[in-house]
Design a protein around this motif. Sequence first.
Motif, short mmCIF file in Angstrom:
data_model
loop_
_atom_site.label_atom_id
_atom_site.label_comp_id
_atom_site.label_asym_id
_atom_site.label_seq_id
_atom_site.Cartn_x
_atom_site.Cartn_y
_atom_site.Cartn_z
N PHE A 132 -1.82 -16.37 -10.02
CA PHE A 132 -0.38 -16.25 -10.27
C PHE A 132 0.22 -15.15 -9.38
N GLU A 133 -0.54 -14.08 -9.23
CA GLU A 133 -0.06 -12.99 -8.37
C GLU A 133 0.08 -13.47 -6.92
N GLY A 134 -0.88 -14.28 -6.49
CA GLY A 134 -0.81 -14.85 -5.13
C GLY A 134 0.42 -15.74 -4.97
N TRP A 135 0.70 -16.50 -6.03
CA TRP A 135 1.88 -17.39 -6.00
C TRP A 135 3.16 -16.57 -5.87
N MET A 136 3.22 -15.48 -6.62
CA MET A 136 4.42 -14.62 -6.55
C MET A 136 4.51 -13.93 -5.20
N LYS A 137 3.36 -13.52 -4.66
CA LYS A 137 3.37 -12.85 -3.35
C LYS A 137 3.86 -13.79 -2.27
N ARG A 138 3.45 -15.05 -2.40
CA ARG A 138 3.87 -16.01 -1.39
C ARG A 138 5.38 -16.21 -1.41
N TYR A 156 7.43 -9.54 15.42
CA TYR A 156 6.13 -8.88 15.53
C TYR A 156 5.68 -8.35 14.17
N ARG A 157 6.65 -7.80 13.44
CA ARG A 157 6.31 -7.25 12.13
C ARG A 157 5.80 -8.35 11.19
N LEU A 158 6.50 -9.49 11.22
CA LEU A 158 6.08 -10.59 10.34
C LEU A 158 4.69 -11.08 10.70
N VAL A 159 4.47 -11.27 11.99
CA VAL A 159 3.15 -11.79 12.42
C VAL A 159 2.05 -10.77 12.09
N PHE A 160 2.31 -9.47 12.39
CA PHE A 160 1.32 -8.43 12.12
C PHE A 160 0.97 -8.39 10.62
N ASN A 161 2.01 -8.40 9.79
CA ASN A 161 1.76 -8.36 8.34
C ASN A 161 1.00 -9.58 7.85
N LEU A 162 1.46 -10.74 8.33
CA LEU A 162 0.85 -11.99 7.85
C LEU A 162 -0.62 -12.07 8.26
N TYR A 163 -0.89 -11.71 9.51
CA TYR A 163 -2.25 -11.87 10.02
C TYR A 163 -3.17 -10.73 9.56
N LEU A 222 -2.52 -7.90 7.39
CA LEU A 222 -2.50 -7.38 6.03
C LEU A 222 -2.67 -8.46 4.97
N ASP A 223 -2.17 -9.66 5.25
CA ASP A 223 -2.25 -10.71 4.21
C ASP A 223 -3.14 -11.89 4.59
N GLU A 224 -3.83 -11.77 5.69
CA GLU A 224 -4.92 -12.67 6.06
C GLU A 224 -4.52 -14.14 6.23
N TYR A 225 -3.34 -14.36 6.74
CA TYR A 225 -2.98 -15.73 7.12
C TYR A 225 -3.57 -16.02 8.49
N SER A 226 -3.88 -17.27 8.74
CA SER A 226 -4.39 -17.63 10.07
C SER A 226 -3.22 -17.84 11.03
N HIS A 227 -3.54 -17.85 12.32
CA HIS A 227 -2.47 -18.10 13.30
C HIS A 227 -1.85 -19.48 13.12
N PHE A 235 -4.91 -0.27 9.70
CA PHE A 235 -3.72 -0.31 8.84
C PHE A 235 -4.04 -0.96 7.49
N LYS A 236 -4.81 -2.03 7.54
CA LYS A 236 -5.13 -2.75 6.30
C LYS A 236 -5.89 -1.87 5.33
N GLU A 237 -6.85 -1.13 5.89
CA GLU A 237 -7.63 -0.22 5.03
C GLU A 237 -6.76 0.86 4.41
N LYS A 238 -5.90 1.40 5.24
CA LYS A 238 -5.05 2.48 4.75
C LYS A 238 -4.06 2.00 3.68
N LEU A 239 -3.55 0.76 3.86
CA LEU A 239 -2.50 0.27 2.95
C LEU A 239 -3.06 -0.51 1.76
N LYS A 240 -4.37 -0.59 1.67
CA LYS A 240 -4.99 -1.33 0.57
C LYS A 240 -4.65 -0.66 -0.76
N GLY A 241 -4.21 -1.46 -1.69
CA GLY A 241 -3.87 -0.91 -3.02
C GLY A 241 -2.57 -0.14 -3.04
#
Lengths: 184, 493
Positions: free
Chosen positions: A67-73, A126-133, A135-140, B11-17
């Motif tokens: 559910f958390e993943g659903w909300m994050k999306r 760039y920010r969107l792509v950086f975050n998605l890839y 921090l949030d582990e989306y594929s290209h 960055f990912k490690e630092k921002l985790k949690g």
Amino acid sequence: MDTRKLIKKCQKNNRKAQSELFHLYRDTLFALSLKYCKNYNEAEDNLQDSFITIFKKINQYNFKGSFEGWMKRITINKAIDKYKKTPFTDININKENIADTEIDSETLNLSLDELLKYIQELPDRYRLVFNLYELDEYSHKEIAKMLHISEGTSKSNLHRAKVILKTKITSNNNCLKKIAISNG
Amino acid sequence: MADPKDIGKAFKEKLKGFDQSPSNLSWEDIEPKLPKKEDDKLSYWAKVVGVLIFLLLLMLFAADTYNSNIITENSTNTTIKIPATLENCDEIDPKNSKLQLPSNEIITTVLVSPKSKSDINDIYNSTTNNNWSILDSKTNNGIGLSSNKNVSNSSFIITRKMPLSTHRTSKQAPRVKNVMNKGVEEIKNTQNSTNSNAKTNPTNKKTSISSTSITNQIRNKSDKILNNSRNRASKNEKFKENKDDSLTTLIASKKNTSINNRKNKDTLVYMTPIKKKPFQKFSIGVHVTPTYTIAPNGSLISNHLAKNTNRGRISLSYGVLFKTYYTEKIALRVGYNRLKLSNKINNVPTDQLPIILNDLGIILPANNTIENSEKIDLIQKTIYNEVLFGLQYQILDNQISTALIGELGFLFLDENNIKIHTTSNNFKLGSNTNILKTNFSINIGANLRYKLSKKIFFNVEPLLKYQLKNASQNSESYRPLYFTIQTGVSYEF
């Protein structure tokens, strides 16, 4: 209260349950919004829009998957919707920095606010792509579909985002070092 | 110097949690913007109750129509006579057997013309043994056996009074019939529904017509009654001169007298209801239905597409229909349709697609790609199970007949899917979760029917259907309107 029961109450439009859900996930989703938005105010707006959408569409959640993943999306998509419409121009980067996106941990010894600030200062795409890839582990492939760009563009945008981040952080550190040296 | 790391991973490690509370946003800011579902619920139930009341009224109307047919059927072939006074009893026309009756009793009358004394004896024995009474056809007075020789060339009426519940005209008359020369001329049942006093007044001589006890009086005073009868007859010169006249003449004269008397002092009312056959007919049919969605403004898929060109498409539905005709003109319709609707949204901007997919909760399939330059069309298909209740009013009923149709449809969403259509690619995106699971529609149209044989008909029913609720949960209103042509055959029985 059990999350499942809470969701079911929210699906019945129970205001108390909705309030409880809001307070339960507010911080997580706000942190997510901060990473995808340009600044604090926009992040708050994004959070508000996201929660309204979540409560409107909560009946569509069928308890399959997180559910958390659903909300994050939903939160991420809200942010993407906002910045996707703005025209975007690619930035020229010095060739010497193109290949190198590695940084040592000492250089990155920054506070969370500073890290967020660097991310928020990135150009929108760039920010969107950086975050998605990163921090949030989306594929290209997924990013390409979400942002309606090609996979190649997504990879290129990611690389450029990293270069910009490294350049900024390194130059900032160098400045700080120089200041420290000059101060004795 | 520490080991170098990819900046992304660092960055990912630092921002985790990482969590942070918004300082300016609270629940109070969000709550007013949430939909007020309670009102919607009330409105929903109000609609449901409205529909149920409509169906109830429909059923009551149908039941009422059906009952009125039954009543009409029971009253068929019954002549009702409402006498104003008991004196009118001697004006009864024996030919037509319009006798005054006590309520809940029926008098059966038979006009006979014996030829010989032996016939009269047989009649007397037969009638008295079976509770029949004998009356002179001229005077309606009782006749005794002892005087039968004097009336051998005349005719008389034999009557029997029976409770309504045990009355069997056709079964009980034949025993008397066997001994008659002319036999039964006419048997009719009459019923007095209003004047119950007639049966209970023992002092009135006219009640002797129908009283069983009179049989004994007839036996004891037969001679006297016969003489009275003959005296009465002798007063009438016409009857004297035409003593050998036929019975027809006699009755015709009696009729004239009776009619004149009625004009002067009688207020008899004769009501003969129109004979109506009970009407109940059934029809069952199957049909295929080309359905064209007349796409309204807005979008079933997403509010973002509300201003895009929305075009209806033709799809093929099918179903069955059962009809009950309660009158020749009105029929109740109950049916089921597998209703398929389809519409196409043209020229969806490529940059809107992710937003739309997000609205729908759909992830673009991994094995499909769309180029930036491509034009995108979205095709929305929905399949409903439709249950129909309605009425049909017949206008023309010939070889080709026509009728007007009004229906209420209950729609239950069964399937839906969105397909994407580009210049280079076509593929299914997934289901639209925004479409309501249930809906109602109001259907109006006409029935055109061609008689193929006595019981088989070819039907064409153009119908316009309109959904009463928003078909989508999107905030923009979208109530589909569609035109169908139900084409099929039906069998009537």
